[in-house]
Design an enzyme around this catalytic site. Structure first.
Site, mmCIF file in Angstrom:
data_model
loop_
_atom_site.group_PDB
_atom_site.id
_atom_site.type_symbol
_atom_site.label_atom_id
_atom_site.label_comp_id
_atom_site.label_asym_id
_atom_site.label_seq_id
_atom_site.Cartn_x
_atom_site.Cartn_y
_atom_site.Cartn_z
ATOM 1 N N ASP A 192 54.862 45.695 42.547
ATOM 2 C CA ASP A 192 53.865 45.002 42.915
ATOM 3 C C ASP A 192 54.204 43.791 43.585
ATOM 4 O OD1 ASP A 192 52.718 46.951 41.204
ATOM 5 O OD2 ASP A 192 51.385 45.556 40.095
ATOM 6 N N ASP A 242 54.831 38.718 33.077
ATOM 7 C CA ASP A 242 54.416 38.737 31.741
ATOM 8 C C ASP A 242 55.892 38.759 30.793
ATOM 9 O OD1 ASP A 242 51.828 38.191 32.000
ATOM 10 O OD2 ASP A 242 51.250 40.453 31.791
ATOM 11 N N LYS A 249 61.584 42.099 38.216
ATOM 12 C CA LYS A 249 61.295 43.415 38.471
ATOM 13 C C LYS A 249 59.630 43.763 38.737
ATOM 14 C CE LYS A 249 58.991 45.706 36.008
ATOM 15 N NZ LYS A 249 58.280 46.324 34.978
ATOM 16 N N THR A 250 59.247 44.282 39.737
ATOM 17 C CA THR A 250 57.965 45.217 39.970
ATOM 18 C C THR A 250 57.724 45.403 41.194
ATOM 19 O OG1 THR A 250 55.616 44.832 39.844
ATOM 20 C CG2 THR A 250 56.780 42.684 39.893
ATOM 21 N N ARG A 285 55.403 49.303 27.344
ATOM 22 C CA ARG A 285 54.793 48.133 27.529
ATOM 23 C C ARG A 285 54.393 47.509 26.349
ATOM 24 N NH1 ARG A 285 53.140 47.283 32.699
ATOM 25 N NH2 ARG A 285 52.990 49.046 34.046
ATOM 26 N N GLY A 298 56.442 48.837 33.998
ATOM 27 C CA GLY A 298 56.303 49.767 34.865
ATOM 28 C C GLY A 298 57.715 49.950 35.580
#
Ligand code: FBP
Length: 551
Positions: free
Chosen positions: A203, A174, A200-201, A143, A79
């Site tokens: 979230d 992941d 990175k994320t 992805r 993402g």
């Protein structure tokens, strides 16, 4: 390319670097490391990259030497997160600083570009338009999971063809786990290719003692908080709606928690707490109805409710249902194919065990349908497609009418629904994210130049001024433990959920009752790029609190 006024001015912004990365660097090598758990198994799986030392860069007094030229490849994985373009800009500038002849290649649309040999050379002229901008459109993202030896071999062919000596993978937990597997694989076969990961994320769940935050979290939360603040102002002006706001974050509730600290809503649900208290959907609905009815007694029929995207998977009974649905949808795919939506739901209900069937039946039809949609490539339910905000408000509305009939509630309930996710993932990075990501990219170039592989680019001490940030590398195997994935034990980077003993959650928990019964909204306003440092460079409240700073 036509640019907005802000785009034009912002492209000139020169991100601030830690002192150590401003000139020639000297590497400081720490002692050997161990993985966070399951040391023996992880050591066996990573014989060449296990136990590597933590490294740190320091200012060197030596004059800059020109290294022999080399080429690097980069992949954006998963993402979007604000700052990805600056990782690439920092990497590019770092490579060019080492040797003007160095070249950077971008693999297109994520790991699939690497496997299928789709790439482009990233030149100064091309990168210029993407500096300090949001999005991953510079080379695109995807992805595809990079995990099989066939994929690694296919990628190696293009690396050799382009004479690439190192691959930088910008991704979440992941993708960084897979970066470690790839690093080990290439080392084992003597491929002569280094692999470096970048955290990175939005979230915020890729963090630990050495990685203080993943990039993008800061910006995404500030975008959502601005809009929640605006909604709260509207709410407090018209005094007639309850706003149910679902916030992105596949699993952990870091985004919801940060936005709650920034805006002081009436309710914020935290999935990790729901799980710890083994709360049922009914108990959550009861809590919401309690707050709403208490506020109604004061004549306040308005409020805000923040809901983390991953909530349904943390409610134990819903988790059981989703898990059985995963099996049913996989095993009975043929039987369910081609059925009309209502037939499919009825058929699924008959296939479930009685308790799950009862819960499934009690859900609003559109929610049952969303839970029965196809899974993502990892076999997970796509939580961003489940309208938890309307699930909760519909159940609340039903319960409130029952309470009204029983004479326990006399207010008015009218709901508005929002989902904030994609709106914030590609925002222009805050100064914090712009500086942090540029440093992560420049740092990755220095890790490559130091001959390292299987490391994650790490920039720490982030609550201090950027010049005092600490740059270096952390062996990825150090962050790993063994977890069950799709029925098999696998080495993975531990995901960081909200720590219920941590300061961010504790601060929220100590104030939420007041926020529920009073109206204490905060209005953070839009991200500012120009102005006083306390407004423009302030890190997230989560980061400040986690590092014992005032927020
Ligand atoms: P990453 O973990 O790859 O950074 O993506 C996070 C995320 O933005 C989640 O918050 C959200 O659930 C998911 O991506 C949405 O995925 P998609 O972009 O495939 O709709």
């Amino acid at each position: 390319m036509k640019k907005s006024a802000l785009q034009r001015v912002r492209s000139e912004y020169q991100p601030k670097l830690p002192k150590a990365l401003q000139g020639t660097v000297k590497i400081k090598i720490g002692p050997a490391t161990e993985s966070v758990a399951d040391q023996e198994e992880i050591k066996k799986l990573f014989p060449h990259t296990y136990g590597l030392p933590i490294v740190e860069f320091e200012v060197s007094k030596e004059p800059e030497t020109v290294e022999a030229p080399f080429n690097v490849g980069v992949i954006l994985s998963g993402g979007q997160a604000p700052g990805g373009h600056n990782v690439i800009s920092g990497l590019f500038d770092g490579l060019k600083r080492l040797n003007k002849e160095n070249r950077l290649y971008g693999f297109l649309m994520g790991p699939s570009g690497f496997i299928n040999h789709e790439y482009m050379e990233l030149t100064a002229d091309y990168i210029k338009d993407y500096r300090n901008t949001g999005g991953f459109d510079i080379i695109g993202s995807g992805r595809t999971k990079l995990e099989t030896p066939e994929q690694f071999e296919s990628g190696l062919k293009i690396l050799k063809e382009l004479n690439i000596k190192a691959l930088v993978i910008i991704g979440g937990d992941d993708s960084n786990t897979n970066a470690a597997v790839l690093a080990e694989y290439y080392k084992n076969i003597g491929a002569g290719v280094q692999v470096i990961g970048v955290p990175k994320t939005i979230d915020g769940d890729l963090k630990n003692q050495w990685i203080e935050t993943s990039f993008g979290f800061d910006t995404a939360c500030k975008v959502y908080s601005e809009v929640i603040g605006n909604i709260q102002r509207d709410c407090n002006s018209a005094k007639k709606y309850y706003h149910f706001v679902k916030l992105m974050g596949r699993s952990a509730s870091h985004i919801a928690l940060e936005c709650a600290l920034e805006t002081q809503p009436n309710v914020c649900l935290i999935s990790e707490e729901v799980l710890a208290k083994k709360m049922t959907l009914d108990e959550i609905v009861n809590y919401l109805c309690f707050v709403i009815s208490e506020r109604a007694k004061k004549g306040w029929n308005f409020g805000t409710v923040l809901i983390p995207e991953g909530l349904v998977e943390f409610i134990p009974s819903m988790k059981d249902l989703i898990s059985e649905l995963n099996d049913v949808l996989a095993v009975k795919a043929e039987e369910l194919e081609g059925l009309q939506p209502h037939e499919k739901l009825d058929k699924i209900e008959k296939m479930l065990t009685p308790s799950n069937a009862a819960l499934y039946k009690s859900l609003p039809r559109h929610i049952a349908r969303q839970l029965s949609l196809d899974r993502d490539s990892h076999g997970n339910v796509q939580v961003s497609l489940i309208e938890t905000e309307s699930l909760l408000s519909e159940m609340v509305s039903k319960r409130l009418s029952e309470m009204k009939d029983a004479g326990e509630y006399s207010g008015k309930f009218s709901a508005q629904h929002h989902f904030f996710g994609y709106e914030g993932r590609c925002a222009d990075p805050t100064n914090f994210d712009a500086d942090y990501t540029y440093a992560l990219g420049m740092n990755a170039a220095m890790l490559i130049n130091s001959g390292l592989t299987g490391y994650m680019s790490s920039v720490r001490n982030l609550t201090e001024k950027s010049e005092d940030w600490i740059a270096g590398g952390i062996p990825i195997t150090m962050m790993m433990n063994m977890e069950k994935r799709h029925g098999h034990m696998k080495p993975v980077i531990q995901k960081a959920l909200v720590n219920l003993d941590g300061r961010p959650y504790q601060k929220f928990a100590s104030q939420r009752d007041t926020w529920a019964m009073e109206t204490c909204y905060l209005y953070p306003g839009p991200i500012q790029y120009f102005g006083p440092a306390e407004v423009c460079d302030r890190p997230s409240m989560t980061l400040l609190l986690e590092h014992d700073k005032d927020a």
